[in-house]
Design an enzyme around this catalytic site. Sequence first.
Site, PDB file in Angstrom:
ATOM      1  N   LYS A 127      18.806 114.427 112.363  1.00 40.82           N
ATOM      2  CA  LYS A 127      19.826 115.397 112.748  1.00 40.82           C
ATOM      3  C   LYS A 127      19.428 116.819 112.329  1.00 40.82           C
ATOM      4  O   LYS A 127      20.125 117.495 111.569  1.00 40.82           O
ATOM      5  CB  LYS A 127      21.195 114.965 112.211  1.00 40.82           C
TER       6      LYS A 127
HETATM    7  N1  PMP Z   1      22.333 110.003 118.978  1.00 39.30           N
HETATM    8  C1  PMP Z   1      22.541 111.301 118.711  1.00 39.30           C
HETATM    9  C2  PMP Z   1      21.664 112.312 119.354  1.00 39.30           C
HETATM   10  C3  PMP Z   1      23.553 111.686 117.828  1.00 39.30           C
HETATM   11  O1  PMP Z   1      23.771 112.982 117.553  1.00 39.30           O
HETATM   12  C4  PMP Z   1      24.387 110.695 117.264  1.00 39.30           C
HETATM   13  C5  PMP Z   1      25.514 111.079 116.353  1.00 39.30           C
HETATM   14  N2  PMP Z   1      25.069 111.187 115.020  1.00 39.30           N
HETATM   15  C6  PMP Z   1      24.121 109.349 117.568  1.00 39.30           C
HETATM   16  C7  PMP Z   1      23.103 109.043 118.437  1.00 39.30           C
HETATM   17  C8  PMP Z   1      24.895 108.253 116.912  1.00 39.30           C
HETATM   18  O2  PMP Z   1      24.520 108.171 115.560  1.00 39.30           O
HETATM   19  P1  PMP Z   1      25.536 107.679 114.434  1.00 39.30           P
HETATM   20  O3  PMP Z   1      26.059 106.374 114.900  1.00 39.30           O
HETATM   21  O4  PMP Z   1      24.689 107.573 113.231  1.00 39.30           O
HETATM   22  O5  PMP Z   1      26.600 108.687 114.335  1.00 39.30           O
END
Ligand code: PMP
Length: 282
Positions: free
Chosen positions: A144
């Site tokens: 992220k």
């Molecule tokens: N892909 C992207 C690009 C994201 O920003 C997110 C949100 N964090 C997700 C997938 C889902 O990840 P998570 O389940 O860890 O929130």
Amino acid sequence: MWFDGELVDPDDARVGLTTHALHYGSGVFEGIRAYATRDGAAVFRLADHLERMRKGAALLGIAFDAAIATDAILATLRANRQRDAYVRPLAWVGAGGFGLDVADHAQHLMVATTPTTVHLGGVRTRLGVSPWRRNPARSLPPLKLCGAYVNSILAKREAKSRGYDEALFVDDDGFVVECTGANVFAVSGDRIVAIEHADALPGITRDTLVALSGAECRAMSLAELRDADEVFVCGTAAEVAPIASLEGREYGAGPVARELAALYARVVRGDAAAPSAWLTAA
Ligand code: PMP
């Protein structure tokens, strides 16, 4: 909000206009959820979110201490008296000039908690296939990192301009990657597939749903996704969001997505069996 070691009124928190991250996206963030449980507020899979954040911080050379971030998050939730909340920690490169060598720049950490609004609105979402490619992992690892989200913003804008709610990234070979802020699952008959791709963020919600459902993790072509009985996407903010259509191809009502959404809702609130490490009391 929590800012560099102190709880502050958001109106009093200030950063300079030469902030490196503002110009170059040199920061890393997380999206985390706290939920009201029978025993008070609890943060879902906090350690896993902070471990992912640590990896992003390490790439940028930002010092990151998960114990400090944990205390900051819990303190912010308590100060705001929030039980159901979206939690946003951000670590970033601050002042130090416009050069790209960030070794001597200032570094900062903040935590904001906001009342929750479910990403994708909790309604059945219409997906458009993006003409944009996801950041390739060999150029920008799927963490992220702030700057990486420009890619998501372009895809989201393009999808919305064509009347869709969300963009689906596919790669040059026609394999499904992910959405702008969510991972993708497909259901065919009684088989649930958690779509795998090297360029996709290793989602914590995806991992949770794999653990809960025993879904198979594998790559999937766009053609196979089109033929699936059900498609749903998932993420911390989106939770489990059923997909209504993909470029006009409509999917059925989605009993599997509905069942998994309900189970996920119980797990995050401590109302269904799950590893105890998944819930951190606030
Ligand atoms: N892909 C992207 C690009 C994201 O920003 C997110 C949100 N964090 C997700 C997938 C889902 O990840 P998570 O389940 O860890 O929130």
